[in-house]
Design a protein around this motif. Structure first.
Motif, PDB file in Angstrom:
ATOM      1  N   VAL A  49      -6.214-191.710-136.258  1.00  0.00           N
ATOM      2  CA  VAL A  49      -7.534-192.326-136.371  1.00  0.00           C
ATOM      3  C   VAL A  49      -7.425-193.763-135.878  1.00  0.00           C
ATOM      4  CG1 VAL A  49      -9.390-192.982-137.965  1.00  0.00           C
ATOM      5  CG2 VAL A  49      -8.128-190.844-138.335  1.00  0.00           C
ATOM      6  N   THR A  50      -8.345-194.147-134.975  1.00  0.00           N
ATOM      7  CA  THR A  50      -8.360-195.482-134.387  1.00  0.00           C
ATOM      8  C   THR A  50      -9.764-196.053-134.458  1.00  0.00           C
ATOM      9  OG1 THR A  50      -6.619-194.811-132.851  1.00  0.00           O
ATOM     10  CG2 THR A  50      -7.848-196.806-132.285  1.00  0.00           C
ATOM     11  N   LYS A  51      -9.855-197.328-134.812  1.00  0.00           N
ATOM     12  CA  LYS A  51     -11.141-198.023-134.803  1.00  0.00           C
ATOM     13  C   LYS A  51     -11.278-198.723-133.452  1.00  0.00           C
ATOM     14  CE  LYS A  51     -12.429-200.307-138.425  1.00  0.00           C
ATOM     15  NZ  LYS A  51     -12.560-201.343-139.486  1.00  0.00           N
ATOM     16  N   LEU A  52     -12.353-198.410-132.731  1.00  0.00           N
ATOM     17  CA  LEU A  52     -12.625-199.011-131.432  1.00  0.00           C
ATOM     18  C   LEU A  52     -13.826-199.935-131.565  1.00  0.00           C
ATOM     19  CD1 LEU A  52     -12.384-195.733-129.321  1.00  0.00           C
ATOM     20  CD2 LEU A  52     -10.618-197.471-129.563  1.00  0.00           C
ATOM     21  N   ARG A  53     -13.720-201.123-130.970  1.00  0.00           N
ATOM     22  CA  ARG A  53     -14.840-202.073-130.978  1.00  0.00           C
ATOM     23  C   ARG A  53     -15.244-202.360-129.535  1.00  0.00           C
ATOM     24  NH1 ARG A  53     -11.430-204.264-134.988  1.00  0.00           N
ATOM     25  NH2 ARG A  53     -12.341-204.084-137.059  1.00  0.00           N
ATOM     26  N   TYR A  54     -16.560-202.291-129.301  1.00  0.00           N
ATOM     27  CA  TYR A  54     -17.117-202.525-127.969  1.00  0.00           C
ATOM     28  C   TYR A  54     -18.180-203.607-128.049  1.00  0.00           C
ATOM     29  CZ  TYR A  54     -15.031-198.078-126.541  1.00  0.00           C
ATOM     30  OH  TYR A  54     -14.150-197.066-126.262  1.00  0.00           O
ATOM     31  N   ALA A  55     -18.296-204.365-126.968  1.00  0.00           N
ATOM     32  CA  ALA A  55     -19.402-205.297-126.785  1.00  0.00           C
ATOM     33  C   ALA A  55     -20.199-204.768-125.605  1.00  0.00           C
ATOM     34  CB  ALA A  55     -18.889-206.705-126.499  1.00  0.00           C
ATOM     35  N   MET A  56     -21.443-204.410-125.865  1.00  0.00           N
ATOM     36  CA  MET A  56     -22.314-203.877-124.821  1.00  0.00           C
ATOM     37  C   MET A  56     -23.544-204.757-124.767  1.00  0.00           C
ATOM     38  SD  MET A  56     -21.877-199.805-125.337  1.00  0.00           S
ATOM     39  CE  MET A  56     -20.345-199.021-124.867  1.00  0.00           C
ATOM     40  N   GLY A  57     -23.494-205.707-123.833  1.00  0.00           N
ATOM     41  CA  GLY A  57     -24.555-206.707-123.788  1.00  0.00           C
ATOM     42  C   GLY A  57     -24.449-207.572-125.031  1.00  0.00           C
ATOM     43  N   LYS A  58     -25.548-207.715-125.750  1.00  0.00           N
ATOM     44  CA  LYS A  58     -25.549-208.504-126.989  1.00  0.00           C
ATOM     45  C   LYS A  58     -25.201-207.651-128.200  1.00  0.00           C
ATOM     46  CE  LYS A  58     -28.873-211.862-125.289  1.00  0.00           C
ATOM     47  NZ  LYS A  58     -30.153-212.520-125.497  1.00  0.00           N
ATOM     48  N   GLN A  59     -25.065-206.354-127.986  1.00  0.00           N
ATOM     49  CA  GLN A  59     -24.768-205.423-129.073  1.00  0.00           C
ATOM     50  C   GLN A  59     -23.267-205.307-129.308  1.00  0.00           C
ATOM     51  OE1 GLN A  59     -26.978-203.202-130.729  1.00  0.00           O
ATOM     52  NE2 GLN A  59     -28.780-203.070-129.441  1.00  0.00           N
ATOM     53  N   GLN A  60     -22.895-205.198-130.557  1.00  0.00           N
ATOM     54  CA  GLN A  60     -21.520-204.894-130.950  1.00  0.00           C
ATOM     55  C   GLN A  60     -21.519-203.470-131.495  1.00  0.00           C
ATOM     56  OE1 GLN A  60     -18.760-207.060-130.748  1.00  0.00           O
ATOM     57  NE2 GLN A  60     -20.168-208.330-129.565  1.00  0.00           N
ATOM     58  N   LEU A  61     -20.560-202.668-131.064  1.00  0.00           N
ATOM     59  CA  LEU A  61     -20.485-201.282-131.492  1.00  0.00           C
ATOM     60  C   LEU A  61     -19.080-201.010-131.995  1.00  0.00           C
ATOM     61  CD1 LEU A  61     -21.756-198.388-131.530  1.00  0.00           C
ATOM     62  CD2 LEU A  61     -20.849-198.116-129.223  1.00  0.00           C
ATOM     63  N   GLU A  62     -19.003-200.417-133.162  1.00  0.00           N
ATOM     64  CA  GLU A  62     -17.717-200.052-133.743  1.00  0.00           C
ATOM     65  C   GLU A  62     -17.733-198.550-133.975  1.00  0.00           C
ATOM     66  OE1 GLU A  62     -16.117-200.978-138.038  1.00  0.00           O
ATOM     67  OE2 GLU A  62     -15.864-202.745-136.748  1.00  0.00           O
ATOM     68  N   MET A  63     -16.677-197.865-133.544  1.00  0.00           N
ATOM     69  CA  MET A  63     -16.618-196.422-133.765  1.00  0.00           C
ATOM     70  C   MET A  63     -15.215-196.005-134.162  1.00  0.00           C
ATOM     71  SD  MET A  63     -16.874-194.775-129.928  1.00  0.00           S
ATOM     72  CE  MET A  63     -18.398-195.576-129.543  1.00  0.00           C
ATOM     73  N   ILE A  64     -15.164-194.872-134.826  1.00  0.00           N
ATOM     74  CA  ILE A  64     -13.891-194.305-135.265  1.00  0.00           C
ATOM     75  C   ILE A  64     -13.568-193.109-134.378  1.00  0.00           C
ATOM     76  CG2 ILE A  64     -12.646-193.202-137.168  1.00  0.00           C
ATOM     77  CD1 ILE A  64     -13.299-196.189-137.647  1.00  0.00           C
ATOM     78  N   GLU A  65     -12.413-193.188-133.722  1.00  0.00           N
ATOM     79  CA  GLU A  65     -11.930-192.101-132.876  1.00  0.00           C
ATOM     80  C   GLU A  65     -10.871-191.315-133.645  1.00  0.00           C
ATOM     81  OE1 GLU A  65     -10.061-192.309-128.550  1.00  0.00           O
ATOM     82  OE2 GLU A  65      -8.560-192.653-130.130  1.00  0.00           O
ATOM     83  N   THR A  66     -10.988-189.996-133.597  1.00  0.00           N
ATOM     84  CA  THR A  66      -9.990-189.128-134.226  1.00  0.00           C
ATOM     85  C   THR A  66      -9.539-188.083-133.204  1.00  0.00           C
ATOM     86  OG1 THR A  66     -11.098-189.391-136.365  1.00  0.00           O
ATOM     87  CG2 THR A  66      -9.510-187.571-136.171  1.00  0.00           C
ATOM     88  N   ILE A  67      -8.237-187.915-133.069  1.00  0.00           N
ATOM     89  CA  ILE A  67      -7.704-186.864-132.203  1.00  0.00           C
ATOM     90  C   ILE A  67      -7.713-185.573-133.022  1.00  0.00           C
ATOM     91  CG2 ILE A  67      -5.718-186.035-130.877  1.00  0.00           C
ATOM     92  CD1 ILE A  67      -4.870-188.982-130.531  1.00  0.00           C
TER      93      ILE A  67
END
Length: 150
Positions: A49-67
Motif C-alpha cells: 500500500v502506497t500513498k500518492l500525492r498529486y498537484a493538479m493545477g490548484k488542486q491537491q489529490l491524495e490517493m491510496i494505491e494497493t497492488i
C-alpha cells in the motif's frame, strides 16, 4: 464506468517491465506527482500500500494505491482509492513481437457521494488522464528520459 486503453511500445517486454515496475520512475511520467509514501506490505509486491500525492493545477489529490495482483511480465493489477472515487486497474503486457510490447490497461471507476454526479459528467476526463499517463510512459520508456522536463 469502464474502459480499456492499449498502447504499443517499441521495445521488448522485459525492458518495458523493468521501467514500469520501478517506483522511482513514476516521477518521470506521472505529471503532477508530488510524493509517494510506502504505508504497508512489502514494497512492489501484492498487498503493498502506497500513498500518492498529486498537484493538479490548484488542486491537491491524495490517493491510496494497493497492488492486488502481480504476475510480471504478464500482468499487474492495482487499485486507487481517493475520496469518493475507487479505481480498479488491470494492466497487461503482451510481447507483440521480440521488439514491441502492447500495454493494455483495463479501468473501472466506482463513484460515491458527490462524485457519482461529477464522475458521470467528467467520464471523458478520466479516460483522457489515463491516455496521457500511458503516452508519457511510452515516451519515457522509449527515450529513456523524463518527459516532464519540458
Amino acid at each position: 464506468m469502464k474502459y480499456t486503453i492499449k498502447i504499443t511500445l517499441a521495445m521488448p517486454r522485459n525492458e518495458v517491465i523493468a521501467k514500469f515496475d520501478n517506483e522511482n520512475n513514476l516521477e518521470h511520467w506521472q505529471k503532477g506527482l508530488v510524493s509517494q509514501e510506502h504505508i504497508s506490505g512489502t514494497k512492489g509486491e501484492v498487498g503493498a500500500v502506497t500513498k500518492l500525492r498529486y498537484a493538479m493545477g490548484k488542486q491537491q489529490l491524495e490517493m491510496i494505491e494497493t497492488i492486488t495482483f502481480k504476475n510480471l511480465p504478464e500482468a499487474i493489477h492495482l487499485t486507487f482509492d481517493t475520496k469518493n472515487v475507487y479505481n480498479i486497474q488491470q494492466n497487461y503486457f503482451e510481447a507483440t513481437t521480440a521488439e514491441t510490447t502492447t500495454w493494455i490497461s483495463k479501468n473501472e471507476f466506482k463513484f460515491s457521494g458527490f462524485m457519482k454526479f461529477v464522475g458521470f459528467l467528467m467520464s471523458k476526463a478520466f479516460k483522457k488522464q489515463t491516455i496521457l499517463f500511458m503516452k508519457n510512459f511510452k515516451a519515457f520508456a522509449e527515450e529513456g528520459k523524463s518527459v516532464l522536463d519540458n
